[in-house]
Design an enzyme around this catalytic site. Sequence first.
Site, short mmCIF file in Angstrom:
data_model
loop_
_atom_site.label_atom_id
_atom_site.label_comp_id
_atom_site.label_asym_id
_atom_site.label_seq_id
_atom_site.Cartn_x
_atom_site.Cartn_y
_atom_site.Cartn_z
CD GLN A 116 -2.84 -1.26 2.33
OE1 GLN A 116 -2.56 -2.04 3.23
NE2 GLN A 116 -3.90 -0.48 2.39
CG ASN A 271 -2.93 -7.83 7.89
OD1 ASN A 271 -3.22 -7.10 8.82
ND2 ASN A 271 -3.57 -7.78 6.72
CD GLU A 272 -7.20 -6.89 8.51
OE1 GLU A 272 -7.66 -6.92 7.35
OE2 GLU A 272 -7.27 -5.87 9.22
#
Length: 560
Positions: A116, A271-272
Amino acid sequence: MPSPTKTQKFGPVYTDAVKHLTTSLSTSTWGSWLPGQTEISATDTDDPYGQAAWSSMWLQADLHNYTTTGLFSTTVSPTPVPSSELVLPPPDYFGPTDCYTFPKDFVFGVAGSAAQIEGAIGLEGRSPSLLEKLVSDSQPKDYVTNENYFLYKQDIQRLAAMGVEYYSFTIPWTRILPFVHPGTPVNQQAIDHYDDLIDTILEAGMKPVVTMLHFDSPLMFVADDDMKRRPDIGYNNAGYQNETFVDAFVNYGKVLLSHYADRVPIWVTFNEPLLYAFNFKGVDHVVKAHAQVYRFYRDTLKATGKMGIKFNDNFGVPKDPKNASHVLAADRFQEMQLGIFGNPIFLGKQYPESVLKTLPGAKPLSKAELKYIGKTSDFFGVDPYTATVVSPPDEGIDACAASEPGSNSLLPYCVTQEWTNVHGWNIGYRSGSYVYITPTHFREYLFYLWNTFKSPVFVSEFGFPVYGESTKEALSDQLFDSPRSVYYLSFMSEILKSIYEDGVHVMGALAWSFVDNWEFGDYSQQFGIQAVNRTTQQRYYKKSFFDLVDFVRTRQHKKN
């Protein structure tokens, strides 16, 4: 942040750690992916891991509108942050009032993820990941984003100038191991890059938090038909179902730990994972891969830092708390969201019955597996951005759960999810996305996590994209982001109440994100506490950043 007088060690240095690897680590370097050039110039076609083989992965990715670089092609030297940027903004009239202080070991920091913010996706040996194919060609891609790959020194300077203590970032699997699998060469340029990033963080007086996998699974794991969005749960998988995934991820984790475990105090494996692994095989692979990496870290390396896993979960609250069926629906929602991972990893307990009875192909773990997997996380990482209002479906949970796969849109949760309470009011003030300001439910949630999973709670992400922020023409209007300040200060205030009034061990909190970034095909949802000019890559502090830092700083124990 003051410069440190010494660097704390949390594990063996590379020369000692590498002795514990069963696969030898050969290193190599590759060029950059320049469409129409790199694949033609490569002549080492007989080398399975050469430049030609590396280029072929990018050809197979078949990217469109690919931009190789942005403004920068080398690491930018940092400059001091001007004092004029550190002038406090006008305070809001109302704010939290309390008498509590954060514990001395409370982890306060900010977070971001490589895909990101980094850009430079095809440069210096990185191979394709899922995220280059995730969004449609009509949406912005991750090709350039914030160019943090070259601007990381300046970004660290800006965070240190604001007094940030911890910086959470991710390391892309496909940068470290372009060919992904055990026995393939390690990218020396990537090793050197993150080595310098970690040292830069430490030299700035901050501490690193490293996540191993943040959605950017290697593209080679993912078939085209796996990249179809499920509106309720995200994407089918990120290659987690692949039979080679566990061994490959464990090898990748060991490579990272052998190089950086000595200087990194906090690690996150996944992560998630629920967003990309909501099928039984994917979940099972994540649970087993995480446990193996943890055992290597703790039992083999004898490392002394912390390692855990973090989950997405917008806390399910019953629509009518006085209705027992609504409470049971909320319990089921939490089992499907968290118990599916939390039971085996934190408690050494079996997968929840709701999971075993609902997910196709689900099967229980053996006693030996539960013993090995249990207690393999030092904290319960969670990204509790907001809350979800939950109630049972009209036909009831059992009838829904008995439905054939694909026949009921509520499967596998079999609960109704919404964001208005029993009186028709929104659950809180709404952002520019799914996030509502729900601090009181957040405190309930911390209590629930602590008492359910018996582990310190780490708020590993939380943040708020102000509605319409990206449409404001004046930069000064974007920077005066009072709704985001309300979100952060109310959540932080509830953390303090949770610690002192409810007895919950909250390990720390990381604000998402330290700068406006690429939200998987979207730049309009601005979660950042800094704005960014996408033409010049200049960063600007927002009011919420000052408010958040000031809230924490004025409530910290005095440190020697």
